[in-house]
Write a protein that holds these residues in place. Structure first.
Motif, PDB file in Angstrom:
ATOM      1  N   UNK A 150      -9.993  -3.417   6.621  1.00 49.36           N
ATOM      2  CA  UNK A 150      -9.062  -2.634   7.305  1.00 49.36           C
ATOM      3  C   UNK A 150      -8.682  -1.424   6.390  1.00 49.36           C
ATOM      4  N   UNK A 151      -8.332  -1.332   5.477  1.00 49.73           N
ATOM      5  CA  UNK A 151      -7.614  -0.075   4.630  1.00 49.73           C
ATOM      6  C   UNK A 151      -7.422  -0.664   3.251  1.00 49.73           C
ATOM      7  N   UNK A 152      -8.072  -0.235   2.435  1.00 54.61           N
ATOM      8  CA  UNK A 152      -8.189  -0.626   0.851  1.00 54.61           C
ATOM      9  C   UNK A 152      -7.806   0.330   0.036  1.00 54.61           C
ATOM     10  N   UNK A 153      -7.171   1.587   0.689  1.00 51.13           N
ATOM     11  CA  UNK A 153      -6.592   2.544   0.046  1.00 51.13           C
ATOM     12  C   UNK A 153      -5.021   2.709   0.278  1.00 51.13           C
ATOM     13  N   UNK A 154      -4.705   1.862   0.618  1.00 51.45           N
ATOM     14  CA  UNK A 154      -3.026   1.927   0.747  1.00 51.45           C
ATOM     15  C   UNK A 154      -2.564   1.692  -0.717  1.00 51.45           C
ATOM     16  N   UNK A 155      -1.232   2.120  -1.058  1.00 46.51           N
ATOM     17  CA  UNK A 155      -0.888   1.872  -2.465  1.00 46.51           C
ATOM     18  C   UNK A 155      -0.408   0.466  -2.580  1.00 46.51           C
ATOM     19  N   UNK A 156      -0.740  -0.072  -3.474  1.00 47.03           N
ATOM     20  CA  UNK A 156      -0.461  -1.679  -3.710  1.00 47.03           C
ATOM     21  C   UNK A 156       0.665  -1.703  -4.719  1.00 47.03           C
ATOM     22  N   UNK A 157       1.753  -2.612  -4.472  1.00 46.75           N
ATOM     23  CA  UNK A 157       2.823  -2.513  -5.468  1.00 46.75           C
ATOM     24  C   UNK A 157       3.030  -4.168  -5.600  1.00 46.75           C
ATOM     25  N   UNK A 158       2.706  -4.832  -6.697  1.00 48.08           N
ATOM     26  CA  UNK A 158       3.000  -6.083  -7.183  1.00 48.08           C
ATOM     27  C   UNK A 158       2.392  -7.015  -5.920  1.00 48.08           C
ATOM     28  N   UNK A 159       1.040  -7.070  -5.564  1.00 44.55           N
ATOM     29  CA  UNK A 159       0.467  -7.770  -4.671  1.00 44.55           C
ATOM     30  C   UNK A 159       0.531  -7.554  -3.241  1.00 44.55           C
ATOM     31  N   UNK A 160       1.347  -6.501  -2.989  1.00 41.86           N
ATOM     32  CA  UNK A 160       1.655  -6.260  -1.513  1.00 41.86           C
ATOM     33  C   UNK A 160       1.617  -4.779  -1.174  1.00 41.86           C
ATOM     34  N   UNK A 161       1.767  -4.500   0.121  1.00 45.47           N
ATOM     35  CA  UNK A 161       1.374  -3.059   0.432  1.00 45.47           C
ATOM     36  C   UNK A 161       2.935  -2.671   1.058  1.00 45.47           C
ATOM     37  N   UNK A 162       3.722  -2.020   0.680  1.00 46.76           N
ATOM     38  CA  UNK A 162       4.958  -1.490   1.417  1.00 46.76           C
ATOM     39  C   UNK A 162       4.626  -0.586   2.245  1.00 46.76           C
ATOM     40  N   UNK A 163       5.291  -0.165   3.225  1.00 44.27           N
ATOM     41  CA  UNK A 163       5.081   1.225   4.014  1.00 44.27           C
ATOM     42  C   UNK A 163       5.180   2.147   3.048  1.00 44.27           C
ATOM     43  N   UNK A 164       4.190   3.225   3.076  1.00 46.13           N
ATOM     44  CA  UNK A 164       3.978   4.169   2.243  1.00 46.13           C
ATOM     45  C   UNK A 164       5.240   5.397   2.717  1.00 46.13           C
ATOM     46  N   UNK A 165       5.106   6.350   1.830  1.00 48.98           N
ATOM     47  CA  UNK A 165       5.798   7.415   2.172  1.00 48.98           C
ATOM     48  C   UNK A 165       5.123   8.265   3.163  1.00 48.98           C
ATOM     49  N   UNK A 166       5.877   9.027   4.066  1.00 48.51           N
ATOM     50  CA  UNK A 166       5.343   9.666   5.331  1.00 48.51           C
ATOM     51  C   UNK A 166       4.305  10.665   4.910  1.00 48.51           C
ATOM     52  N   UNK A 167       4.314  11.137   3.525  1.00 44.59           N
ATOM     53  CA  UNK A 167       3.290  12.046   3.239  1.00 44.59           C
ATOM     54  C   UNK A 167       1.908  11.679   3.157  1.00 44.59           C
ATOM     55  N   UNK A 168       1.960  10.273   3.138  1.00 45.28           N
ATOM     56  CA  UNK A 168       0.511   9.648   3.074  1.00 45.28           C
ATOM     57  C   UNK A 168      -0.115   9.520   4.114  1.00 45.28           C
ATOM     58  N   UNK A 169       0.556   9.652   5.475  1.00 44.43           N
ATOM     59  CA  UNK A 169      -0.040   9.511   6.728  1.00 44.43           C
ATOM     60  C   UNK A 169      -0.683  10.783   7.177  1.00 44.43           C
ATOM     61  N   UNK A 170      -1.674  10.939   8.080  1.00 38.72           N
ATOM     62  CA  UNK A 170      -2.092  12.164   8.719  1.00 38.72           C
ATOM     63  C   UNK A 170      -1.085  12.750  10.009  1.00 38.72           C
ATOM     64  N   UNK A 171      -1.040  13.883  10.339  1.00 36.28           N
ATOM     65  CA  UNK A 171      -0.282  14.441  11.190  1.00 36.28           C
ATOM     66  C   UNK A 171      -0.347  13.618  12.592  1.00 36.28           C
ATOM     67  N   UNK A 172      -1.618  13.293  12.746  1.00 34.93           N
ATOM     68  CA  UNK A 172      -2.071  12.685  13.968  1.00 34.93           C
ATOM     69  C   UNK A 172      -1.162  11.140  14.254  1.00 34.93           C
ATOM     70  N   UNK A 173      -0.875  10.716  13.169  1.00 35.09           N
ATOM     71  CA  UNK A 173      -0.447   9.533  13.001  1.00 35.09           C
ATOM     72  C   UNK A 173       1.104   9.683  13.513  1.00 35.09           C
ATOM     73  N   UNK A 174       1.576  10.482  13.126  1.00 40.23           N
ATOM     74  CA  UNK A 174       3.104  10.908  13.051  1.00 40.23           C
ATOM     75  C   UNK A 174       3.629  11.281  14.487  1.00 40.23           C
ATOM     76  N   UNK A 175       2.876  11.897  15.289  1.00 38.29           N
ATOM     77  CA  UNK A 175       3.007  12.356  16.675  1.00 38.29           C
ATOM     78  C   UNK A 175       4.346  11.609  17.348  1.00 38.29           C
ATOM     79  N   UNK A 176       5.385  12.249  17.904  1.00 37.91           N
ATOM     80  CA  UNK A 176       6.424  11.727  18.556  1.00 37.91           C
ATOM     81  C   UNK A 176       7.246  10.794  17.721  1.00 37.91           C
ATOM     82  N   UNK A 177       6.807  10.567  16.351  1.00 40.10           N
ATOM     83  CA  UNK A 177       7.805  10.004  15.491  1.00 40.10           C
ATOM     84  C   UNK A 177       8.932  10.627  14.858  1.00 40.10           C
TER      85      UNK A 177
END
Length: 236
Positions: A111-138
């Motif tokens: 699915x996506x193995x490039x997301x930052x991992x912290x202690x065996x889980x993937x928290x919601x990253x900082x918004x700067x890691x998302x593309x502009x298209x992801x964040x439209x209307x957010x």
């Protein structure tokens, strides 16, 4: 009709709350899943795998009496990969899979193995890691609400390879609700043979619905998303 709603990364079943009314008012029965390890921020998800999420959806499908008809699976984002694997396991029990800003994930894909991992889980990253298209209307309010509710996703769910075994999955009708990118763009990528839409290109019956917004339409345009799902499912 019974509709099983599958959330994407960082979300539990409550993420569908504002989408459900359009479906229930039309007479459909909905079941919004909270997948294993996503019960709370404090849950132990260290050993939760992608297959655990797939098996949870299969278990939900099997909980319905086949005499009541087939079910519809609706998967958002990474939940689309889970829905596709569940349809692969139960192709004769699924009437349609609806991919919400998602496409089916083929054999061996992750699915996506490039997301930052912290202690065996993937928290919601900082918004700067998302593309502009992801964040439209957010807007700021929606971002703050999302971050407040966000539950870390198990690392293995993001990086385990997809396992599929039954080519009858290609006979299960599908709908893609295109948000970040238009359906025209998806068709263009398929014509070009782009890898991430190769599995989608194999499905024999696909409808497309354009719902221009960012990656989380259940937050940015929930009523319209409900109507789009309803249009793809048809009357109860």
């Amino acid at each position: 009709m019974d509709i099983i709603l599958i959330p994407g990364f960082w979300l539990d079943g409550s993420s569908w709350d504002e989408v459900v009314p359009a479906l229930t008012q039309a007479g459909h029965r909905t079941r919004a899943l909270t997948l294993p390890g996503m019960e709370s921020k404090d849950a132990d998800r260290s050993k939760i795998t992608l297959r655990d999420h797939v098996d949870a959806v299969i278990e939900a499908i099997d909980s319905y009496d086949p005499a009541g008809g087939k079910v519809v699976l609706v998967g958002h984002s990474g939940g689309g990969a889970v829905a596709h694997a569940a349809a692969d396991a139960r192709p004769d029990r699924v009437a349609r899979v609806v991919y919400v800003d998602s496409v089916p994930l083929g054999e061996g894909g992750v699915i996506n193995d490039e997301l930052p991992v912290v202690n065996g889980e993937v928290p919601l990253p900082d918004w700067s890691l998302f593309e502009a298209e992801d964040l439209v209307d957010m807007d700021d309010e929606l971002r703050a609400a999302f971050r407040e509710r966000a539950i870390p996703t198990p690392e293995h769910v993001t990086s385990d390879p997809q396992r599929l075994s039954d080519e009858r999955r290609y006979d299960v009708p599908a709908t893609v609700i295109a948000c970040e990118f238009s359906s025209a763009k998806l068709r263009e990528w398929m014509e070009q043979g782009q890898g991430f839409v190769r599995e989608l290109a194999k499905i024999r019956d696909v409808d497309y619905v354009d719902l221009p917004t960012g990656h989380w339409p259940q937050f940015t345009r929930p009523e319209e998303l409900g109507r789009a799902i309803l249009a793809s499912v048809g009357p109860a």
